[in-house]
Design a protein around this motif. Structure first.
Motif, PDB file in Angstrom:
ATOM      1  N   LEU A  51      -1.223  10.172   4.861  1.00 24.30           N
ATOM      2  CA  LEU A  51      -2.046   8.979   4.799  1.00 24.30           C
ATOM      3  C   LEU A  51      -1.158   7.777   5.087  1.00 24.30           C
ATOM      4  O   LEU A  51      -0.059   7.666   4.556  1.00 24.30           O
ATOM      5  N   ALA A  52      -1.637   6.873   5.940  1.00 23.26           N
ATOM      6  CA  ALA A  52      -0.845   5.702   6.308  1.00 23.26           C
ATOM      7  C   ALA A  52      -1.587   4.434   5.900  1.00 23.26           C
ATOM      8  O   ALA A  52      -2.683   4.160   6.385  1.00 23.26           O
ATOM      9  N   LEU A  53      -0.995   3.684   4.987  1.00 22.42           N
ATOM     10  CA  LEU A  53      -1.558   2.428   4.514  1.00 22.42           C
ATOM     11  C   LEU A  53      -0.667   1.306   5.014  1.00 22.42           C
ATOM     12  O   LEU A  53       0.538   1.303   4.782  1.00 22.42           O
ATOM     13  N   SER A  54      -1.271   0.346   5.706  1.00 24.95           N
ATOM     14  CA  SER A  54      -0.537  -0.808   6.201  1.00 24.95           C
ATOM     15  C   SER A  54      -1.138  -2.047   5.558  1.00 24.95           C
ATOM     16  O   SER A  54      -2.352  -2.259   5.616  1.00 24.95           O
ATOM     17  N   LEU A  55      -0.296  -2.847   4.918  1.00 20.16           N
ATOM     18  CA  LEU A  55      -0.763  -4.032   4.205  1.00 20.16           C
ATOM     19  C   LEU A  55      -0.094  -5.287   4.740  1.00 20.16           C
ATOM     20  O   LEU A  55       1.095  -5.285   5.057  1.00 20.16           O
ATOM     21  N   ASP A  56      -0.872  -6.354   4.818  1.00 19.69           N
ATOM     22  CA  ASP A  56      -0.336  -7.679   5.107  1.00 19.69           C
ATOM     23  C   ASP A  56      -0.253  -8.375   3.759  1.00 19.69           C
ATOM     24  O   ASP A  56      -1.248  -8.905   3.261  1.00 19.69           O
ATOM     25  N   LEU A  57       0.921  -8.329   3.132  1.00 17.00           N
ATOM     26  CA  LEU A  57       1.101  -8.843   1.784  1.00 17.00           C
ATOM     27  C   LEU A  57       1.294 -10.360   1.777  1.00 17.00           C
ATOM     28  O   LEU A  57       1.825 -10.936   2.724  1.00 17.00           O
ATOM     29  N   THR A  58       0.877 -10.976   0.685  1.00 20.67           N
ATOM     30  CA  THR A  58       1.167 -12.381   0.455  1.00 20.67           C
ATOM     31  C   THR A  58       2.614 -12.488  -0.021  1.00 20.67           C
ATOM     32  O   THR A  58       3.265 -11.466  -0.271  1.00 20.67           O
TER      33      THR A  58
ATOM     34  N   LYS B 229      -6.671  -8.873  -2.945  1.00 24.03           N
ATOM     35  CA  LYS B 229      -6.904 -10.298  -2.685  1.00 24.03           C
ATOM     36  C   LYS B 229      -7.155 -11.057  -3.987  1.00 24.03           C
ATOM     37  O   LYS B 229      -6.655 -12.166  -4.167  1.00 24.03           O
ATOM     38  N   LYS B 230      -7.929 -10.466  -4.873  1.00 25.32           N
ATOM     39  CA  LYS B 230      -8.245 -11.108  -6.149  1.00 25.32           C
ATOM     40  C   LYS B 230      -6.972 -11.413  -6.944  1.00 25.32           C
ATOM     41  O   LYS B 230      -6.878 -12.448  -7.608  1.00 25.32           O
ATOM     42  N   GLU B 231      -6.001 -10.512  -6.862  1.00 23.26           N
ATOM     43  CA  GLU B 231      -4.737 -10.707  -7.572  1.00 23.26           C
ATOM     44  C   GLU B 231      -3.714 -11.480  -6.737  1.00 23.26           C
ATOM     45  O   GLU B 231      -2.568 -11.657  -7.154  1.00 23.26           O
ATOM     46  N   GLY B 232      -4.143 -11.933  -5.538  1.00 26.72           N
ATOM     47  CA  GLY B 232      -3.256 -12.725  -4.687  1.00 26.72           C
ATOM     48  C   GLY B 232      -2.110 -11.943  -4.087  1.00 26.72           C
ATOM     49  O   GLY B 232      -1.043 -12.500  -3.813  1.00 26.72           O
ATOM     50  N   LEU B 233      -2.322 -10.647  -3.845  1.00 25.14           N
ATOM     51  CA  LEU B 233      -1.235  -9.780  -3.388  1.00 25.14           C
ATOM     52  C   LEU B 233      -1.267  -9.439  -1.902  1.00 25.14           C
ATOM     53  O   LEU B 233      -0.233  -9.071  -1.336  1.00 25.14           O
ATOM     54  N   ALA B 234      -2.434  -9.533  -1.260  1.00 27.62           N
ATOM     55  CA  ALA B 234      -2.521  -9.133   0.151  1.00 27.62           C
ATOM     56  C   ALA B 234      -3.608  -9.923   0.878  1.00 27.62           C
ATOM     57  O   ALA B 234      -4.561 -10.398   0.264  1.00 27.62           O
ATOM     58  N   HIS B 235      -3.430 -10.020   2.202  1.00 31.14           N
ATOM     59  CA  HIS B 235      -4.405 -10.680   3.069  1.00 31.14           C
ATOM     60  C   HIS B 235      -5.273  -9.663   3.812  1.00 31.14           C
ATOM     61  O   HIS B 235      -6.438  -9.915   4.069  1.00 31.14           O
ATOM     62  N   ALA B 236      -4.682  -8.548   4.204  1.00 31.28           N
ATOM     63  CA  ALA B 236      -5.383  -7.562   5.031  1.00 31.28           C
ATOM     64  C   ALA B 236      -4.776  -6.186   4.819  1.00 31.28           C
ATOM     65  O   ALA B 236      -3.659  -6.055   4.323  1.00 31.28           O
ATOM     66  N   LEU B 237      -5.543  -5.162   5.197  1.00 33.43           N
ATOM     67  CA  LEU B 237      -5.029  -3.801   5.150  1.00 33.43           C
ATOM     68  C   LEU B 237      -5.685  -2.955   6.218  1.00 33.43           C
ATOM     69  O   LEU B 237      -6.758  -3.271   6.719  1.00 33.43           O
ATOM     70  N   SER B 238      -5.005  -1.896   6.572  1.00 29.01           N
ATOM     71  CA  SER B 238      -5.600  -0.866   7.425  1.00 29.01           C
ATOM     72  C   SER B 238      -5.131   0.468   6.878  1.00 29.01           C
ATOM     73  O   SER B 238      -4.054   0.579   6.287  1.00 29.01           O
ATOM     74  N   PHE B 239      -5.972   1.464   7.063  1.00 35.61           N
ATOM     75  CA  PHE B 239      -5.682   2.776   6.509  1.00 35.61           C
ATOM     76  C   PHE B 239      -5.970   3.810   7.580  1.00 35.61           C
ATOM     77  O   PHE B 239      -6.979   3.727   8.265  1.00 35.61           O
ATOM     78  N   GLY B 240      -5.098   4.768   7.730  1.00 34.58           N
ATOM     79  CA  GLY B 240      -5.307   5.809   8.719  1.00 34.58           C
ATOM     80  C   GLY B 240      -4.713   7.122   8.266  1.00 34.58           C
ATOM     81  O   GLY B 240      -4.107   7.222   7.202  1.00 34.58           O
ATOM     82  N   VAL B 241      -4.910   8.123   9.095  1.00 33.07           N
ATOM     83  CA  VAL B 241      -4.399   9.453   8.801  1.00 33.07           C
ATOM     84  C   VAL B 241      -3.473   9.852   9.935  1.00 33.07           C
ATOM     85  O   VAL B 241      -3.823   9.766  11.098  1.00 33.07           O
ATOM     86  N   GLY B 242      -2.284  10.269   9.553  1.00 39.32           N
ATOM     87  CA  GLY B 242      -1.292  10.683  10.538  1.00 39.32           C
ATOM     88  C   GLY B 242      -1.285  12.186  10.714  1.00 39.32           C
ATOM     89  O   GLY B 242      -2.230  12.875  10.315  1.00 39.32           O
ATOM     90  N   PRO B 243      -0.229  12.711  11.284  1.00 41.79           N
ATOM     91  CA  PRO B 243      -0.122  14.158  11.500  1.00 41.79           C
ATOM     92  C   PRO B 243      -0.291  14.940  10.193  1.00 41.79           C
ATOM     93  O   PRO B 243       0.048  14.454   9.119  1.00 41.79           O
TER      94      PRO B 243
END
Length: 133
Positions: free
Chosen positions: A55-62, A33-47
């Motif tokens: 590891l699964a990273l989902s980002l809502d990018l700007t 956010k500080k660098e103006g690159l993303a609004h939100a994220l979620s992180f999880g673990v898959g199979p």
């Protein structure tokens, strides 16, 4: 996850997911956010495999994050993963603190659940979970 059955009790994948999905002031999201690159994220673990997990990273990018700076987003994400590994190796209290946070979150989730399951539905669900371990 199916590949971590021998070590499921230590909850390593949950600790990693919790730490990297954190949204506090020194988190990966705060840096993005500080660098103006993303609004939100979620992180999880898959199979998982026997000795690793996905590891699964989902980002809502700007728009800036999507345009030409996605390389910086990946750099910061991998930096965060590396820092977590380093910090937990250097000071075991870090992993313990993260685990303790998960315990509090789970207790609050259970205590304040909007729907309370009956013993008749909870017992079979827990039995299936234990059987799968």
């Amino acid at each position: 996850p199916f590949g971590l059955r021998k070590t499921y009790a230590n909850g390593a994948e949950r600790v990693v997911s919790h730490a990297l999905g954190h949204e506090g002031p020194k988190s990966l999201l705060a840096r993005l956010k500080k660098e103006g690159l993303a609004h939100a994220l979620s992180f999880g673990v898959g199979p998982a495999l026997e000795h690793s997990c996905c590891l699964a990273l989902s980002l809502d990018l700007t728009e800036a994050g999507e345009a030409a700076r996605y390389g910086r987003v990946l750099e910061l994400a991998f930096e965060a993963v590396g820092a977590l590994g380093r910090d937990t190796r250097v000071d075991p209290r870090v992993a313990r603190r993260l685990w303790d946070e998960l315990v509090v979150i789970d207790a609050a989730t259970f205590d304040f659940s909007l729907t309370k399951s009956s013993a008749y539905s909870t017992a079979p669900r827990l039995a299936r979970a234990l059987h799968d371990c």
